[in-house]
Design a protein around this motif. Structure first.
Motif, PDB file in Angstrom:
ATOM      1  N   LEU A  88       0.825  -1.195   0.000  1.00 42.69           N
ATOM      2  CA  LEU A  88       0.000   0.000   0.000  1.00 42.69           C
ATOM      3  C   LEU A  88       0.862   1.249   0.000  1.00 42.69           C
ATOM      4  O   LEU A  88       1.823   1.333   0.761  1.00 42.69           O
ATOM      5  N   CYS A  89       0.519   2.207  -0.848  1.00 42.01           N
ATOM      6  CA  CYS A  89       1.154   3.509  -0.738  1.00 42.01           C
ATOM      7  C   CYS A  89       0.184   4.449  -0.031  1.00 42.01           C
ATOM      8  O   CYS A  89      -1.037   4.268  -0.108  1.00 42.01           O
ATOM      9  N   ALA A  90       0.726   5.408   0.656  1.00 45.29           N
ATOM     10  CA  ALA A  90      -0.086   6.358   1.406  1.00 45.29           C
ATOM     11  C   ALA A  90       0.593   7.714   1.346  1.00 45.29           C
ATOM     12  O   ALA A  90       1.827   7.797   1.427  1.00 45.29           O
ATOM     13  N   ALA A  91      -0.193   8.749   1.217  1.00 44.86           N
ATOM     14  CA  ALA A  91       0.393  10.073   1.093  1.00 44.86           C
ATOM     15  C   ALA A  91      -0.482  11.108   1.771  1.00 44.86           C
ATOM     16  O   ALA A  91      -1.687  10.922   1.926  1.00 44.86           O
ATOM     17  N   GLY A  92       0.146  12.182   2.169  1.00 40.52           N
ATOM     18  CA  GLY A  92      -0.588  13.258   2.806  1.00 40.52           C
ATOM     19  C   GLY A  92      -0.118  14.597   2.293  1.00 40.52           C
ATOM     20  O   GLY A  92       1.058  14.766   1.982  1.00 40.52           O
ATOM     21  N   SER A  93      -1.038  15.517   2.202  1.00 44.82           N
ATOM     22  CA  SER A  93      -0.678  16.876   1.824  1.00 44.82           C
ATOM     23  C   SER A  93      -0.792  17.826   3.006  1.00 44.82           C
ATOM     24  O   SER A  93      -0.413  18.960   2.915  1.00 44.82           O
ATOM     25  N   ASN A  94      -1.325  17.316   4.106  1.00 39.63           N
ATOM     26  CA  ASN A  94      -1.311  18.113   5.330  1.00 39.63           C
ATOM     27  C   ASN A  94      -0.524  17.348   6.377  1.00 39.63           C
ATOM     28  O   ASN A  94       0.202  16.425   6.057  1.00 39.63           O
ATOM     29  N   ASP A  95      -0.675  17.728   7.599  1.00 40.37           N
ATOM     30  CA  ASP A  95       0.231  17.179   8.598  1.00 40.37           C
ATOM     31  C   ASP A  95      -0.146  15.818   9.140  1.00 40.37           C
ATOM     32  O   ASP A  95       0.671  15.165   9.753  1.00 40.37           O
ATOM     33  N   TYR A  96      -1.378  15.385   8.938  1.00 43.13           N
ATOM     34  CA  TYR A  96      -1.728  14.191   9.687  1.00 43.13           C
ATOM     35  C   TYR A  96      -2.536  13.147   8.940  1.00 43.13           C
ATOM     36  O   TYR A  96      -2.439  11.981   9.244  1.00 43.13           O
ATOM     37  N   LYS A  97      -3.372  13.536   8.002  1.00 44.16           N
ATOM     38  CA  LYS A  97      -4.293  12.568   7.423  1.00 44.16           C
ATOM     39  C   LYS A  97      -3.690  11.960   6.177  1.00 44.16           C
ATOM     40  O   LYS A  97      -3.345  12.653   5.235  1.00 44.16           O
ATOM     41  N   LEU A  98      -3.524  10.655   6.192  1.00 42.52           N
ATOM     42  CA  LEU A  98      -2.993   9.960   5.032  1.00 42.52           C
ATOM     43  C   LEU A  98      -4.133   9.405   4.183  1.00 42.52           C
ATOM     44  O   LEU A  98      -5.123   8.907   4.709  1.00 42.52           O
ATOM     45  N   SER A  99      -3.934   9.470   2.865  1.00 38.43           N
ATOM     46  CA  SER A  99      -4.815   8.791   1.924  1.00 38.43           C
ATOM     47  C   SER A  99      -4.084   7.564   1.420  1.00 38.43           C
ATOM     48  O   SER A  99      -2.880   7.638   1.116  1.00 38.43           O
ATOM     49  N   PHE A 100      -4.787   6.459   1.323  1.00 33.51           N
ATOM     50  CA  PHE A 100      -4.174   5.204   0.909  1.00 33.51           C
ATOM     51  C   PHE A 100      -4.660   4.800  -0.479  1.00 33.51           C
ATOM     52  O   PHE A 100      -5.831   5.010  -0.837  1.00 33.51           O
ATOM     53  N   GLY A 101      -3.753   4.184  -1.228  1.00 40.29           N
ATOM     54  CA  GLY A 101      -4.146   3.546  -2.462  1.00 40.29           C
ATOM     55  C   GLY A 101      -4.836   2.226  -2.174  1.00 40.29           C
ATOM     56  O   GLY A 101      -4.840   1.752  -1.034  1.00 40.29           O
ATOM     57  N   ALA A 102      -5.408   1.617  -3.218  1.00 39.98           N
ATOM     58  CA  ALA A 102      -6.122   0.347  -3.052  1.00 39.98           C
ATOM     59  C   ALA A 102      -5.172  -0.835  -2.892  1.00 39.98           C
ATOM     60  O   ALA A 102      -5.585  -1.914  -2.470  1.00 39.98           O
ATOM     61  N   GLY A 103      -3.909  -0.625  -3.232  1.00 32.73           N
ATOM     62  CA  GLY A 103      -2.923  -1.665  -2.985  1.00 32.73           C
ATOM     63  C   GLY A 103      -2.595  -2.537  -4.180  1.00 32.73           C
ATOM     64  O   GLY A 103      -3.369  -2.637  -5.135  1.00 32.73           O
ATOM     65  N   THR A 104      -1.431  -3.146  -4.129  1.00 30.49           N
ATOM     66  CA  THR A 104      -0.995  -4.154  -5.097  1.00 30.49           C
ATOM     67  C   THR A 104      -0.768  -5.451  -4.340  1.00 30.49           C
ATOM     68  O   THR A 104       0.034  -5.474  -3.393  1.00 30.49           O
ATOM     69  N   THR A 105      -1.463  -6.506  -4.752  1.00 30.67           N
ATOM     70  CA  THR A 105      -1.281  -7.814  -4.129  1.00 30.67           C
ATOM     71  C   THR A 105      -0.154  -8.540  -4.853  1.00 30.67           C
ATOM     72  O   THR A 105      -0.268  -8.833  -6.037  1.00 30.67           O
ATOM     73  N   VAL A 106       0.925  -8.789  -4.125  1.00 33.78           N
ATOM     74  CA  VAL A 106       2.097  -9.455  -4.688  1.00 33.78           C
ATOM     75  C   VAL A 106       2.174 -10.886  -4.167  1.00 33.78           C
ATOM     76  O   VAL A 106       2.108 -11.115  -2.956  1.00 33.78           O
ATOM     77  N   THR A 107       2.303 -11.819  -5.098  1.00 32.15           N
ATOM     78  CA  THR A 107       2.479 -13.228  -4.739  1.00 32.15           C
ATOM     79  C   THR A 107       3.796 -13.702  -5.345  1.00 32.15           C
ATOM     80  O   THR A 107       3.992 -13.595  -6.555  1.00 32.15           O
ATOM     81  N   VAL A 108       4.682 -14.205  -4.505  1.00 32.32           N
ATOM     82  CA  VAL A 108       5.957 -14.732  -4.969  1.00 32.32           C
ATOM     83  C   VAL A 108       5.933 -16.242  -4.789  1.00 32.32           C
ATOM     84  O   VAL A 108       5.870 -16.744  -3.667  1.00 32.32           O
ATOM     85  N   ARG A 109       6.000 -16.966  -5.900  1.00 35.72           N
ATOM     86  CA  ARG A 109       5.904 -18.426  -5.876  1.00 35.72           C
ATOM     87  C   ARG A 109       7.285 -19.039  -5.708  1.00 35.72           C
ATOM     88  O   ARG A 109       8.241 -18.625  -6.352  1.00 35.72           O
ATOM     89  N   ALA A 110       7.357 -20.009  -4.828  1.00 33.23           N
ATOM     90  CA  ALA A 110       8.638 -20.694  -4.569  1.00 33.23           C
ATOM     91  C   ALA A 110       9.011 -21.621  -5.720  1.00 33.23           C
ATOM     92  O   ALA A 110       8.132 -22.105  -6.456  1.00 33.23           O
TER      93      ALA A 110
END
Lengths: 110, 116
Positions: A88-110
């Motif tokens: 997940l990435c998260a960013a803020g333009s003010n001092d406290y409230k972060l907005s989050f992206g929906a995320g990237t699901t990563v699967t690493v197969r052995a």
């Protein structure tokens, strides 16, 4: 409300391969953070970037903040099964409230 | 404590019932946040507490949702007359005092709420 778009939504790779995930927005941010979340757990902070053009390395993970502070990327070298999770990435333009992206699901197969 | 503690970890409730979710932040962290995470969605901001300042409630989705933080430490999120769309994972996070630098959040493991 800042909209953070993450891509790709899903990524499945073989152990040892490299991967890159992206976080983009039309807004300028004062800081940007990356988190990794495993099933049943809360997100865990990986890194914070604050300066345009900044590059940070954390073992096999490389984080870059865009020059204009609107976008970021996360690159994993020689991925391992332990890297599996929701990034997940998260960013803020003010001092406290972060907005989050929906995320990237990563699967690493052995 | 060493980390952010949330309880219960799982809660199944019947539609129309009230629920209370608890968060115990890291000692010394003055900022406390509640987020909601639905399947396939990002984290949705609900409410923010900072010290003795008035909380930022701008993310609460309806007047059925409320939260309080007692003594600057433990927080309780209350959902009244629960609806099925309230089903989600509710995450609490805390952080050091805010300023121009964001120190990053420490999250709890969340409460998975299921309304049946």
């Amino acid at each position: 409300t800042q909209l953070l778009e993450q891509s790709p939504q899903f990524l499945s790779i073989q152990e040892g391969e490299n991967l890159t995930v992206y976080c983009n927005s039309s807004s300028v941010f004062s800081s940007l953070q990356w988190y990794r979340q495993e099933p049943g757990e809360g997100p865990v902070l990986l890194v914070t970037v604050v300066t345009g053009g900044e590059v940070k390395k954390l073992k096999r993970l490389t984080f870059q903040f865009g020059d204009a502070r609107k976008d970021s990327s996360l690159h994993i070298t020689a991925a391992q099964p332990g890297d599996t999770g929701l990034y997940l990435c998260a960013a803020g333009s003010n001092d406290y409230k972060l907005s989050f992206g929906a995320g990237t699901t990563v699967t690493v197969r052995a | 404590g060493a980390g952010v503690s949330q309880s219960p970890s799982n809660k199944v409730t019947e539609k129309g019932k009230d629920v209370e979710l608890r968060c115990d932040p890291i000692s010394g962290h003055t900022a406390l946040y509640w987020y909601r995470q639905s399947l396939g969605q990002g984290l949705e901001f609900l409410i923010y507490f900072q010290g003795n300042s008035a909380p930022d409630k701008s993310g609460l989705p309806s007047d059925r949702f409320s939260a309080e933080r007692t003594g600057g430490s433990v927080s309780t999120l209350t959902i009244q007359r629960t609806q099925q769309e309230d089903s989600a994972v509710y995450l609490c996070a805390s952080s050091l005092a805010t300023g121009r630098r964001n120190y990053g959040y420490t999250f709890g493991s969340g409460t998975r709420l299921t309304v049946v």
